[in-house]
Design a protein around this motif. Structure first.
Motif, PDB file in Angstrom:
ATOM      1  N   ILE A  64      -4.532   0.026  -8.440  1.00 39.93           N
ATOM      2  CA  ILE A  64      -4.320   1.419  -8.837  1.00 39.93           C
ATOM      3  C   ILE A  64      -4.118   2.306  -7.614  1.00 39.93           C
ATOM      4  N   ALA A  65      -4.918   2.072  -6.570  1.00 37.75           N
ATOM      5  CA  ALA A  65      -4.751   2.838  -5.332  1.00 37.75           C
ATOM      6  C   ALA A  65      -3.347   2.628  -4.768  1.00 37.75           C
ATOM      7  N   ALA A  66      -2.895   1.391  -4.759  1.00 36.61           N
ATOM      8  CA  ALA A  66      -1.565   1.072  -4.228  1.00 36.61           C
ATOM      9  C   ALA A  66      -0.473   1.755  -5.043  1.00 36.61           C
ATOM     10  N   ALA A  67      -0.665   1.849  -6.363  1.00 33.58           N
ATOM     11  CA  ALA A  67       0.336   2.492  -7.223  1.00 33.58           C
ATOM     12  C   ALA A  67       0.434   3.988  -6.930  1.00 33.58           C
ATOM     13  N   TRP A  68      -0.718   4.653  -6.834  1.00 33.56           N
ATOM     14  CA  TRP A  68      -0.711   6.093  -6.521  1.00 33.56           C
ATOM     15  C   TRP A  68      -0.028   6.354  -5.183  1.00 33.56           C
ATOM     16  N   LEU A  69      -0.370   5.572  -4.195  1.00 36.55           N
ATOM     17  CA  LEU A  69       0.195   5.758  -2.859  1.00 36.55           C
ATOM     18  C   LEU A  69       1.686   5.423  -2.835  1.00 36.55           C
ATOM     19  N   ALA A  70       2.087   4.415  -3.597  1.00 42.29           N
ATOM     20  CA  ALA A  70       3.495   4.029  -3.651  1.00 42.29           C
ATOM     21  C   ALA A  70       4.364   5.145  -4.216  1.00 42.29           C
ATOM     22  N   PHE A  71       3.786   5.952  -5.093  1.00 42.40           N
ATOM     23  CA  PHE A  71       4.540   7.060  -5.695  1.00 42.40           C
ATOM     24  C   PHE A  71       4.448   8.351  -4.880  1.00 42.40           C
ATOM     25  N   GLY A  72       3.877   8.264  -3.683  1.00 47.91           N
ATOM     26  CA  GLY A  72       3.965   9.382  -2.760  1.00 47.91           C
ATOM     27  C   GLY A  72       2.815  10.364  -2.773  1.00 47.91           C
ATOM     28  N   LEU A  73       1.627   9.948  -3.189  1.00 48.00           N
ATOM     29  CA  LEU A  73       0.481  10.848  -3.149  1.00 48.00           C
ATOM     30  C   LEU A  73       0.167  11.229  -1.698  1.00 48.00           C
ATOM     31  N   ASP A  74       0.044  12.523  -1.434  1.00 47.36           N
ATOM     32  CA  ASP A  74      -0.253  13.026  -0.093  1.00 47.36           C
ATOM     33  C   ASP A  74      -1.770  13.055   0.097  1.00 47.36           C
ATOM     34  N   ILE A  75      -2.312  12.038   0.750  1.00 49.06           N
ATOM     35  CA  ILE A  75      -3.765  11.938   0.898  1.00 49.06           C
ATOM     36  C   ILE A  75      -4.327  12.943   1.899  1.00 49.06           C
ATOM     37  N   ASP A  76      -3.472  13.572   2.672  1.00 49.49           N
ATOM     38  CA  ASP A  76      -3.941  14.617   3.592  1.00 49.49           C
ATOM     39  C   ASP A  76      -4.137  15.942   2.872  1.00 49.49           C
ATOM     40  N   ASN A  77      -3.503  16.055   1.708  1.00 48.81           N
ATOM     41  CA  ASN A  77      -3.565  17.311   0.973  1.00 48.81           C
ATOM     42  C   ASN A  77      -4.583  17.288  -0.168  1.00 48.81           C
ATOM     43  N   CYS A  78      -4.832  16.093  -0.731  1.00 46.86           N
ATOM     44  CA  CYS A  78      -5.755  16.001  -1.863  1.00 46.86           C
ATOM     45  C   CYS A  78      -6.913  15.067  -1.532  1.00 46.86           C
ATOM     46  N   LEU A  79      -7.894  15.005  -2.426  1.00 45.85           N
ATOM     47  CA  LEU A  79      -9.023  14.099  -2.264  1.00 45.85           C
ATOM     48  C   LEU A  79      -8.799  12.911  -3.189  1.00 45.85           C
ATOM     49  N   LEU A 296      -6.647  -1.241   4.654  1.00 44.91           N
ATOM     50  CA  LEU A 296      -6.072   0.100   4.721  1.00 44.91           C
ATOM     51  C   LEU A 296      -6.421   0.892   3.462  1.00 44.91           C
ATOM     52  N   LEU A 297      -6.336   0.239   2.304  1.00 38.95           N
ATOM     53  CA  LEU A 297      -6.694   0.908   1.048  1.00 38.95           C
ATOM     54  C   LEU A 297      -8.164   1.321   1.059  1.00 38.95           C
ATOM     55  N   ASP A 298      -9.045   0.430   1.542  1.00 40.80           N
ATOM     56  CA  ASP A 298     -10.471   0.765   1.647  1.00 40.80           C
ATOM     57  C   ASP A 298     -10.673   1.973   2.551  1.00 40.80           C
ATOM     58  N   HIS A 299      -9.956   2.006   3.660  1.00 37.00           N
ATOM     59  CA  HIS A 299     -10.074   3.111   4.619  1.00 37.00           C
ATOM     60  C   HIS A 299      -9.634   4.436   3.991  1.00 37.00           C
ATOM     61  N   ILE A 300      -8.515   4.407   3.284  1.00 39.18           N
ATOM     62  CA  ILE A 300      -7.994   5.619   2.637  1.00 39.18           C
ATOM     63  C   ILE A 300      -8.972   6.136   1.590  1.00 39.18           C
ATOM     64  N   LEU A 301      -9.500   5.239   0.756  1.00 36.28           N
ATOM     65  CA  LEU A 301     -10.437   5.643  -0.290  1.00 36.28           C
ATOM     66  C   LEU A 301     -11.754   6.139   0.298  1.00 36.28           C
ATOM     67  N   ALA A 302     -12.194   5.545   1.408  1.00 32.29           N
ATOM     68  CA  ALA A 302     -13.432   5.977   2.065  1.00 32.29           C
ATOM     69  C   ALA A 302     -13.285   7.378   2.643  1.00 32.29           C
ATOM     70  N   LEU A 303     -12.129   7.679   3.204  1.00 32.38           N
ATOM     71  CA  LEU A 303     -11.881   9.020   3.739  1.00 32.38           C
ATOM     72  C   LEU A 303     -11.927  10.064   2.613  1.00 32.38           C
ATOM     73  N   GLY A 304     -11.310   9.732   1.500  1.00 26.29           N
ATOM     74  CA  GLY A 304     -11.326  10.640   0.357  1.00 26.29           C
ATOM     75  C   GLY A 304     -12.713  10.837  -0.190  1.00 26.29           C
ATOM     76  N   ALA A 305     -13.484   9.742  -0.268  1.00 19.01           N
ATOM     77  CA  ALA A 305     -14.855   9.819  -0.779  1.00 19.01           C
ATOM     78  C   ALA A 305     -15.741  10.695   0.114  1.00 19.01           C
TER      79      ALA A 305
END
Length: 329
Positions: A64-79, A296-305
């Motif tokens: 699911i994380a990969a799908a959101w990111l594949a569609f261009g979710l800006d992780i710097d702008n949202c949590l 990388l997915l773990d790192h991205i989700l940890a930053l958001g958390a």
């Protein structure tokens, strides 16, 4: 500043209905909103009412994380975070459990539907599912909630909980959330003409291999009209799906072919398959790339958390203060 929040359960790779109904519209909102005013989470705690194997839930979370990111979710702008990484939500859910009437919760569609089948197999988690969902929303005072049509009752329950809790405490601790529906994509048909769903096994997974994807599309149910006969584009399931993703000019061409005759359902399915491959080629490549890099997915989700925890900590302390509990360190 109105906050937006949405989530998808860790029950498998998001299908076309999830993508059109939630992921694309949510990303469109999130990427335009002010920084850190959008919350997008993977609901792995909610998934436990359906899946007991935590390893499966964890792998689903990566997908699911990969799908959101594949569609261009800006992780710097949202949590963007994993639900279980922000445990404050379960504490808030407990407070709601203690304040919200049992009889009202018993009217939940999900509970009533399962109650008619095998009540002895229904977990407390399934019964209180709407409470946890309300906690997800109200913990951050989110106002805009992109959901599918089948989730409207859960948003209404969250609104009632917010109203009920505010009235009990005598303070406006929570804003009342509103459901956000994409009218065009409120109800995405599956291969059998019913709502697309993993549980019904009538979904189209754009992240499948070419062979599997084609097989899914070829399984779309049609009537028995021959190639030569005219066909009704308004009642055809292939046409319904094609109309959700193709540009207007291509849709009109296929409609004319249906109405003229001499155009078979096999050809229409091939056209749908080829357009999906074309339209989502970039997203498919990105998805597979992310799935090869789970650290990388773990790192991205940890930053958001980490960001979500900071906000949730402050909010929960504010709620604790009005409940006369001690603050969290």
């Amino acid at each position: 500043m109105e906050k937006m929040l949405t989530g998808i359960r860790s029950t498998g790779i998001p299908h076309l209905g999830n993508i059109l109904g939630v992921i694309i519209p949510s990303i469109s909102i999130a990427n335009k909103k002010a920084k850190h005013s959008s919350f997008i989470f993977i609901a792995d705690l909610h998934s436990m009412v359906q899946i007991e194997n935590i390893k499966i839930i964890k792998n689903n979370t990566y997908q699911i994380a990969a799908a959101w990111l594949a569609f261009g979710l800006d992780i710097d702008n949202c949590l963007f975070y994993r639900q279980s990484d922000v445990s404050y939500v379960t504490e808030l859910a407990w407070y709601f459990n203690c304040f919200y009437p049992y009889q009202r919760l018993a009217l939940s569609h999900a509970f009533k539907k399962n109650k008619m089948k095998e009540i002895e197999k229904i977990s407390v988690g399934l019964f209180t599912y709407p409470i946890l969902m309300a906690a997800d929303i109200l913990l951050y005072n989110a106002k805009i909630i992109p959901v599918g049509k089948d989730q409207l009752q859960h948003i209404e329950i969250a609104r009632r909980i917010a109203y009920f809790f505010n009235k009990k405490i005598g303070k406006k601790l929570f804003v009342l959330p509103n459901a956000f529906l994409q009218k065009k994509n409120m109800f995405v048909l599956g291969t059998d003409g019913k709502k697309m769903s993993k549980s019904q096994k009538n979904y189209i997974n754009i992240f499948s291999s070419d062979e599997v994807l084609k097989k899914q599309i070829m399984s779309i149910r049609t009537d028995s009209k021959s190639v030569e006969e005219k066909k009704d584009p308004e009642t055809d399931y292939i046409m319904s799906l094609y109309s959700l993703i193709a540009p207007l000019e291509k849709i009109e061409i296929m409609k004319k072919r249906y109405l003229k005759g001499g155009y078979g359902y096999f050809e229409a399915k091939v056209a749908l398959y080829e357009y999906i491959i074309h339209k989502f080629s970039s997203e498919r490549k990105k998805f597979f790339s992310f799935m090869k890099n789970k650290p990388l997915l773990d790192h991205i989700l940890a930053l958001g958390a980490k960001k979500a925890k900071s906000i949730a900590h402050e909010r929960l302390n504010w709620i604790r203060k009005h409940l006369k509990f001690n603050s969290i360190d």
